[in-house]
Design a protein around this motif. Structure first.
Motif, PDB file in Angstrom:
ATOM      1  N   VAL A  19      10.143  65.470  45.609  1.00 60.69           N
ATOM      2  CA  VAL A  19       9.181  65.345  44.514  1.00 60.69           C
ATOM      3  C   VAL A  19       8.562  66.704  44.184  1.00 60.69           C
ATOM      4  CG1 VAL A  19       6.941  64.383  43.854  1.00 60.69           C
ATOM      5  CG2 VAL A  19       8.670  62.907  44.873  1.00 60.69           C
ATOM      6  N   HIS A  20       8.202  67.460  45.201  1.00 60.50           N
ATOM      7  CA  HIS A  20       7.650  68.796  44.964  1.00 60.50           C
ATOM      8  C   HIS A  20       8.644  69.664  44.188  1.00 60.50           C
ATOM      9  CE1 HIS A  20       4.462  67.973  47.946  1.00 60.50           C
ATOM     10  NE2 HIS A  20       3.838  68.988  47.392  1.00 60.50           N
ATOM     11  N   ALA A  21       9.898  69.629  44.606  1.00 59.14           N
ATOM     12  CA  ALA A  21      10.918  70.440  43.945  1.00 59.14           C
ATOM     13  C   ALA A  21      11.107  70.008  42.495  1.00 59.14           C
ATOM     14  CB  ALA A  21      12.239  70.345  44.706  1.00 59.14           C
ATOM     15  N   PHE A  22      11.138  68.683  42.274  1.00 57.15           N
ATOM     16  CA  PHE A  22      11.340  68.181  40.919  1.00 57.15           C
ATOM     17  C   PHE A  22      10.176  68.520  39.999  1.00 57.15           C
ATOM     18  CE2 PHE A  22       9.953  64.951  37.917  1.00 57.15           C
ATOM     19  CZ  PHE A  22      10.955  65.077  36.965  1.00 57.15           C
ATOM     20  N   ILE A  23       8.960  68.219  40.436  1.00 59.07           N
ATOM     21  CA  ILE A  23       7.822  68.342  39.516  1.00 59.07           C
ATOM     22  C   ILE A  23       7.543  69.802  39.164  1.00 59.07           C
ATOM     23  CG2 ILE A  23       5.963  68.433  41.231  1.00 59.07           C
ATOM     24  CD1 ILE A  23       6.054  66.489  37.874  1.00 59.07           C
ATOM     25  N   GLU A  24       7.790  70.716  40.098  1.00 65.04           N
ATOM     26  CA  GLU A  24       7.638  72.129  39.773  1.00 65.04           C
ATOM     27  C   GLU A  24       8.681  72.565  38.744  1.00 65.04           C
ATOM     28  OE1 GLU A  24       7.542  74.605  43.185  1.00 65.04           O
ATOM     29  OE2 GLU A  24       5.643  73.784  43.938  1.00 65.04           O
ATOM     30  N   LEU A  34       3.101  72.183  28.350  1.00 64.22           N
ATOM     31  CA  LEU A  34       2.235  72.087  29.521  1.00 64.22           C
ATOM     32  C   LEU A  34       1.512  73.384  29.866  1.00 64.22           C
ATOM     33  CD1 LEU A  34       4.712  70.163  31.892  1.00 64.22           C
ATOM     34  CD2 LEU A  34       2.717  69.187  30.741  1.00 64.22           C
ATOM     35  N   LYS A  35       1.813  74.472  29.150  1.00 64.30           N
ATOM     36  CA  LYS A  35       1.357  75.791  29.573  1.00 64.30           C
ATOM     37  C   LYS A  35      -0.162  75.946  29.595  1.00 64.30           C
ATOM     38  CE  LYS A  35       2.193  77.676  24.926  1.00 64.30           C
ATOM     39  NZ  LYS A  35       2.981  78.679  24.164  1.00 64.30           N
ATOM     40  N   HIS A  36      -0.894  75.048  28.896  1.00 69.23           N
ATOM     41  CA  HIS A  36      -2.355  75.146  28.916  1.00 69.23           C
ATOM     42  C   HIS A  36      -2.951  74.557  30.189  1.00 69.23           C
ATOM     43  CE1 HIS A  36      -1.580  71.099  27.420  1.00 69.23           C
ATOM     44  NE2 HIS A  36      -2.823  70.777  27.708  1.00 69.23           N
ATOM     45  N   ILE A  37      -2.077  73.937  31.028  1.00 71.07           N
ATOM     46  CA  ILE A  37      -2.516  73.354  32.292  1.00 71.07           C
ATOM     47  C   ILE A  37      -1.979  74.217  33.433  1.00 71.07           C
ATOM     48  CG2 ILE A  37      -2.511  71.271  33.732  1.00 71.07           C
ATOM     49  CD1 ILE A  37      -1.483  69.793  31.198  1.00 71.07           C
ATOM     50  N   PRO A  38      -2.813  74.603  34.379  1.00 69.88           N
ATOM     51  CA  PRO A  38      -2.298  75.359  35.536  1.00 69.88           C
ATOM     52  C   PRO A  38      -1.220  74.560  36.252  1.00 69.88           C
ATOM     53  CG  PRO A  38      -4.692  75.445  35.469  1.00 69.88           C
ATOM     54  CD  PRO A  38      -4.276  74.449  34.418  1.00 69.88           C
ATOM     55  N   LYS A  39      -0.147  75.237  36.637  1.00 65.46           N
ATOM     56  CA  LYS A  39       0.989  74.565  37.267  1.00 65.46           C
ATOM     57  C   LYS A  39       0.571  73.781  38.501  1.00 65.46           C
ATOM     58  CE  LYS A  39       5.683  75.502  38.959  1.00 65.46           C
ATOM     59  NZ  LYS A  39       6.725  76.545  39.137  1.00 65.46           N
ATOM     60  N   ALA A  66      -2.930  61.178  29.173  1.00 64.28           N
ATOM     61  CA  ALA A  66      -4.306  60.855  28.808  1.00 64.28           C
ATOM     62  C   ALA A  66      -5.286  61.862  29.403  1.00 64.28           C
ATOM     63  CB  ALA A  66      -4.642  59.448  29.284  1.00 64.28           C
ATOM     64  N   GLU A  67      -5.083  62.218  30.662  1.00 65.46           N
ATOM     65  CA  GLU A  67      -6.009  63.126  31.343  1.00 65.46           C
ATOM     66  C   GLU A  67      -5.940  64.549  30.808  1.00 65.46           C
ATOM     67  OE1 GLU A  67      -5.711  63.104  35.574  1.00 65.46           O
ATOM     68  OE2 GLU A  67      -5.989  60.942  35.751  1.00 65.46           O
ATOM     69  N   PHE A  68      -4.717  65.021  30.528  1.00 64.29           N
ATOM     70  CA  PHE A  68      -4.542  66.415  30.129  1.00 64.29           C
ATOM     71  C   PHE A  68      -4.372  66.598  28.629  1.00 64.29           C
ATOM     72  CE2 PHE A  68      -2.685  66.795  34.584  1.00 64.29           C
ATOM     73  CZ  PHE A  68      -3.853  67.356  35.105  1.00 64.29           C
ATOM     74  N   ASP A  72       1.587  66.977  22.525  1.00 66.93           N
ATOM     75  CA  ASP A  72       2.910  67.433  22.080  1.00 66.93           C
ATOM     76  C   ASP A  72       4.045  66.761  22.862  1.00 66.93           C
ATOM     77  OD1 ASP A  72       1.757  69.126  20.248  1.00 66.93           O
ATOM     78  OD2 ASP A  72       1.752  70.861  21.599  1.00 66.93           O
ATOM     79  N   LEU A  73       3.709  65.954  23.848  1.00 66.28           N
ATOM     80  CA  LEU A  73       4.716  65.301  24.679  1.00 66.28           C
ATOM     81  C   LEU A  73       4.572  63.786  24.616  1.00 66.28           C
ATOM     82  CD1 LEU A  73       4.424  67.590  27.844  1.00 66.28           C
ATOM     83  CD2 LEU A  73       6.280  67.610  26.165  1.00 66.28           C
ATOM     84  N   LYS A  74       5.679  63.089  24.855  1.00 66.26           N
ATOM     85  CA  LYS A  74       5.674  61.631  24.913  1.00 66.26           C
ATOM     86  C   LYS A  74       5.991  61.199  26.342  1.00 66.26           C
ATOM     87  CE  LYS A  74       7.237  60.959  20.134  1.00 66.26           C
ATOM     88  NZ  LYS A  74       8.292  60.352  19.270  1.00 66.26           N
ATOM     89  N   TRP A  75       5.254  60.201  26.825  1.00 70.34           N
ATOM     90  CA  TRP A  75       5.485  59.768  28.204  1.00 70.34           C
ATOM     91  C   TRP A  75       6.890  59.204  28.385  1.00 70.34           C
ATOM     92  CZ3 TRP A  75       6.911  54.891  29.552  1.00 70.34           C
ATOM     93  CH2 TRP A  75       6.632  53.832  28.675  1.00 70.34           C
TER      94      TRP A  75
END
Length: 232
Positions: A19-24, A34-39, A66-68, A72-75
Protein backbone atom coordinates in the motif's frame (compact mmCIF):
# COMPACT_ATOMS: atom_id res chain seq x y z
CA UNK A 1 -0.90 -33.77 7.84
CA UNK A 2 -2.02 -33.45 4.23
CA UNK A 3 -2.78 -29.79 3.52
CA UNK A 4 -1.68 -26.28 4.41
CA UNK A 5 -3.96 -23.34 3.66
CA UNK A 6 -3.09 -19.65 3.77
CA UNK A 7 -4.62 -16.24 4.05
CA UNK A 8 -3.23 -13.72 1.52
CA UNK A 9 -3.08 -10.13 2.82
CA UNK A 10 -0.76 -9.75 5.77
CA UNK A 11 0.29 -13.40 5.55
CA UNK A 12 1.86 -13.95 2.13
CA UNK A 13 1.47 -10.44 0.73
CA UNK A 14 3.10 -7.69 2.77
CA UNK A 15 0.09 -5.47 2.36
CA UNK A 16 1.40 -2.56 4.44
CA UNK A 17 4.51 -2.26 2.27
CA UNK A 18 2.45 -2.76 -0.91
CA UNK A 19 0.00 0.00 0.00
CA UNK A 20 2.82 2.41 0.82
CA UNK A 21 4.48 1.70 -2.52
CA UNK A 22 1.23 2.10 -4.44
CA UNK A 23 -0.07 5.27 -2.83
CA UNK A 24 3.24 7.09 -3.17
CA UNK A 25 3.34 6.13 -6.85
CA UNK A 26 -0.28 7.23 -7.33
CA UNK A 27 0.49 10.61 -5.83
CA UNK A 28 3.40 11.06 -8.26
CA UNK A 29 1.33 9.97 -11.27
CA UNK A 30 -1.68 12.15 -10.38
CA UNK A 31 0.43 15.05 -9.18
CA UNK A 32 -1.35 17.57 -11.39
CA UNK A 33 -4.49 17.21 -9.32
CA UNK A 34 -2.79 16.57 -6.00
CA UNK A 35 0.21 18.92 -5.96
CA UNK A 36 -1.47 21.39 -3.58
CA UNK A 37 -1.47 18.64 -0.92
CA UNK A 38 1.82 17.57 0.72
CA UNK A 39 2.68 14.05 -0.39
CA UNK A 40 3.13 12.76 3.14
CA UNK A 41 -0.27 14.12 4.17
CA UNK A 42 -2.05 12.51 1.20
CA UNK A 43 -0.38 9.13 1.67
CA UNK A 44 -0.84 8.97 5.44
CA UNK A 45 -4.52 9.94 5.19
CA UNK A 46 -5.17 7.27 2.54
CA UNK A 47 -3.56 4.63 4.76
CA UNK A 48 -5.56 5.80 7.76
CA UNK A 49 -8.89 5.68 5.89
CA UNK A 50 -8.02 2.33 4.28
CA UNK A 51 -7.88 0.66 7.71
CA UNK A 52 -5.52 -2.02 6.40
CA UNK A 53 -7.89 -3.06 3.62
CA UNK A 54 -11.07 -3.37 5.65
CA UNK A 55 -12.61 -0.30 3.97
CA UNK A 56 -13.08 -0.56 0.20
CA UNK A 57 -11.49 2.17 -1.80
CA UNK A 58 -14.67 3.77 -3.18
CA UNK A 59 -15.35 5.13 0.31
CA UNK A 60 -11.70 5.99 0.85
CA UNK A 61 -11.43 8.07 -2.31
CA UNK A 62 -14.78 9.78 -1.77
CA UNK A 63 -13.58 10.84 1.68
CA UNK A 64 -10.22 12.02 0.33
CA UNK A 65 -11.89 14.15 -2.36
CA UNK A 66 -14.19 15.73 0.23
CA UNK A 67 -11.44 16.45 2.76
CA UNK A 68 -8.86 17.82 0.32
CA UNK A 69 -11.29 19.50 -2.10
CA UNK A 70 -9.94 17.58 -5.11
CA UNK A 71 -12.29 19.16 -7.65
CA UNK A 72 -10.10 18.23 -10.62
CA UNK A 73 -10.30 14.49 -9.85
CA UNK A 74 -13.12 11.95 -9.77
CA UNK A 75 -13.22 9.23 -7.13
CA UNK A 76 -14.33 6.72 -9.80
CA UNK A 77 -11.13 7.38 -11.77
CA UNK A 78 -8.99 7.09 -8.66
CA UNK A 79 -10.66 3.82 -7.73
CA UNK A 80 -10.09 2.54 -11.25
CA UNK A 81 -6.45 3.52 -10.96
CA UNK A 82 -6.18 1.57 -7.68
CA UNK A 83 -7.75 -1.53 -9.23
CA UNK A 84 -5.52 -1.48 -12.29
CA UNK A 85 -2.25 -0.36 -10.70
CA UNK A 86 -2.07 -1.95 -7.23
CA UNK A 87 -0.88 -5.28 -8.63
CA UNK A 88 2.27 -3.58 -9.89
CA UNK A 89 3.29 -2.76 -6.32
CA UNK A 90 2.76 -6.10 -4.56
CA UNK A 91 5.50 -6.85 -2.03
CA UNK A 92 5.89 -10.44 -0.78
CA UNK A 93 7.06 -11.34 2.69
CA UNK A 94 10.63 -12.62 2.76
CA UNK A 95 11.09 -16.23 1.70
CA UNK A 96 7.60 -16.63 0.27
CA UNK A 97 8.41 -18.73 -2.79
CA UNK A 98 11.06 -20.75 -0.96
CA UNK A 99 8.54 -21.65 1.73
CA UNK A 100 5.91 -22.72 -0.80
CA UNK A 101 8.45 -24.79 -2.73
CA UNK A 102 9.43 -26.57 0.48
CA UNK A 103 5.83 -27.39 1.33
CA UNK A 104 5.24 -28.80 -2.16
CA UNK A 105 8.42 -30.88 -1.86
CA UNK A 106 6.86 -32.39 1.27
CA UNK A 107 4.00 -33.67 -0.95
CA UNK A 108 1.48 -31.41 0.76
CA UNK A 109 -1.57 -29.86 -0.82
CA UNK A 110 -1.50 -26.08 -0.63
CA UNK A 111 -4.56 -23.85 -0.62
CA UNK A 112 -5.60 -20.25 -0.07
CA UNK A 113 -8.69 -18.59 1.38
CA UNK A 114 -8.77 -14.82 1.05
CA UNK A 115 -11.41 -12.18 1.60
CA UNK A 116 -11.73 -9.59 -1.13
CA UNK A 117 -12.80 -8.99 -4.71
CA UNK A 118 -12.15 -11.92 -7.01
CA UNK A 119 -10.19 -10.57 -9.95
CA UNK A 120 -8.38 -7.99 -7.82
CA UNK A 121 -7.05 -10.67 -5.48
CA UNK A 122 -6.17 -13.01 -8.35
CA UNK A 123 -4.22 -10.20 -10.03
CA UNK A 124 -2.22 -9.75 -6.82
CA UNK A 125 -1.57 -13.49 -6.54
CA UNK A 126 -0.36 -13.53 -10.15
CA UNK A 127 1.83 -10.50 -9.45
CA UNK A 128 3.51 -12.35 -6.58
CA UNK A 129 4.22 -15.23 -8.99
CA UNK A 130 2.78 -17.87 -6.65
CA UNK A 131 -0.43 -19.08 -8.31
CA UNK A 132 1.24 -22.27 -9.58
CA UNK A 133 1.89 -23.48 -6.03
CA UNK A 134 -1.78 -23.62 -5.05
CA UNK A 135 -4.14 -26.53 -5.55
CA UNK A 136 -7.17 -24.43 -4.63
CA UNK A 137 -7.76 -20.68 -4.23
CA UNK A 138 -11.00 -19.38 -2.74
CA UNK A 139 -11.79 -15.65 -2.92
CA UNK A 140 -14.75 -14.48 -0.86
CA UNK A 141 -16.48 -12.51 -3.63
CA UNK A 142 -16.58 -15.54 -5.91
CA UNK A 143 -17.59 -17.91 -3.10
CA UNK A 144 -20.44 -15.73 -1.84
CA UNK A 145 -19.11 -15.95 1.72
CA UNK A 146 -16.09 -14.73 3.63
CA UNK A 147 -13.97 -15.49 6.64
CA UNK A 148 -14.70 -15.93 9.53
CA UNK A 149 -17.64 -17.98 8.16
CA UNK A 150 -16.58 -21.57 8.82
CA UNK A 151 -18.32 -22.73 5.66
CA UNK A 152 -15.61 -21.22 3.46
CA UNK A 153 -13.01 -23.32 5.32
CA UNK A 154 -15.12 -26.47 4.91
CA UNK A 155 -15.55 -25.70 1.21
CA UNK A 156 -11.80 -25.40 0.68
CA UNK A 157 -11.14 -28.68 2.52
CA UNK A 158 -13.83 -30.43 0.48
CA UNK A 159 -12.25 -29.29 -2.79
CA UNK A 160 -8.90 -30.58 -1.57
CA UNK A 161 -10.52 -33.80 -0.35
CA UNK A 162 -8.88 -33.58 3.07
CA UNK A 163 -10.26 -33.71 6.60
CA UNK A 164 -10.01 -30.74 8.94
CA UNK A 165 -7.88 -32.80 11.31
CA UNK A 166 -5.28 -33.27 8.55
CA UNK A 167 -4.94 -29.58 7.73
CA UNK A 168 -3.33 -26.38 8.95
CA UNK A 169 -4.38 -22.79 8.33
CA UNK A 170 -1.94 -19.88 8.41
CA UNK A 171 -3.14 -16.30 8.80
CA UNK A 172 -2.48 -12.96 10.46
CA UNK A 173 -5.95 -12.02 11.75
CA UNK A 174 -6.85 -13.42 15.19
CA UNK A 175 -10.58 -13.74 14.44
CA UNK A 176 -10.94 -14.14 10.68
CA UNK A 177 -8.02 -16.56 10.39
CA UNK A 178 -6.88 -18.15 13.66
CA UNK A 179 -10.08 -18.49 15.66
CA UNK A 180 -12.24 -19.23 12.60
CA UNK A 181 -9.89 -22.01 11.46
CA UNK A 182 -9.82 -23.50 14.95
CA UNK A 183 -13.61 -23.44 15.05
CA UNK A 184 -13.58 -25.36 11.78
CA UNK A 185 -11.42 -28.01 13.47
CA UNK A 186 -8.12 -27.02 11.87
CA UNK A 187 -4.75 -26.42 13.44
CA UNK A 188 -4.05 -22.67 13.28
CA UNK A 189 -0.74 -20.87 12.87
CA UNK A 190 -0.68 -17.15 13.58
CA UNK A 191 1.63 -15.07 11.37
CA UNK A 192 2.54 -12.34 13.83
CA UNK A 193 1.21 -8.88 13.09
CA UNK A 194 1.99 -5.59 14.81
CA UNK A 195 -1.72 -4.89 15.42
CA UNK A 196 -2.03 -7.58 18.08
CA UNK A 197 0.21 -8.49 21.00
CA UNK A 198 -0.89 -12.06 21.58
CA UNK A 199 -3.21 -14.51 19.84
CA UNK A 200 -4.41 -17.86 21.12
CA UNK A 201 -3.09 -19.89 18.19
CA UNK A 202 -1.71 -23.42 18.10
CA UNK A 203 1.58 -22.01 16.81
CA UNK A 204 3.00 -18.54 16.22
CA UNK A 205 5.57 -17.56 13.60
CA UNK A 206 7.34 -14.34 12.73
CA UNK A 207 8.89 -15.58 9.50
CA UNK A 208 7.47 -17.74 6.72
CA UNK A 209 10.51 -20.01 6.87
CA UNK A 210 9.27 -21.33 10.22
CA UNK A 211 6.14 -22.86 8.73
CA UNK A 212 7.63 -25.95 7.00
CA UNK A 213 9.48 -26.79 10.22
CA UNK A 214 6.22 -26.77 12.18
CA UNK A 215 4.47 -28.87 9.56
CA UNK A 216 7.35 -31.36 9.50
CA UNK A 217 7.16 -31.65 13.29
CA UNK A 218 3.40 -32.28 13.14
CA UNK A 219 3.86 -34.93 10.46
CA UNK A 220 6.52 -36.73 12.50
CA UNK A 221 4.34 -36.54 15.60
CA UNK A 222 1.41 -38.04 13.72
CA UNK A 223 3.59 -40.81 12.30
CA UNK A 224 4.89 -41.67 15.77
CA UNK A 225 1.37 -41.80 17.20
CA UNK A 226 0.24 -44.06 14.36
CA UNK A 227 3.21 -46.38 14.93
CA UNK A 228 2.41 -46.68 18.63
CA UNK A 229 -1.21 -47.52 17.89
CA UNK A 230 -0.18 -50.25 15.45
CA UNK A 231 2.24 -51.68 18.02
CA UNK A 232 -0.55 -51.92 20.57
Amino acid sequence: MKAVLFDLDGTLLNRDASVHAFIENQYDRLNKGLKHIPKEMYCSRFIELDKRGYVWKDRVYQQLLAEFDLSDLKWEDMLGDYISEFKHHCVPFNGLKEMLKELKSMKLLVGMITNGYGQFQMDNIEALGIKEFFDVILVSEWEGMKKPDQEIFYRALQRMNVDHSDSVFVGDHPDNDVYAAQQAGMCAIWKKDREWDQVDADFTVEDLSEIPKIIDSLMKEAATSKSILHTK
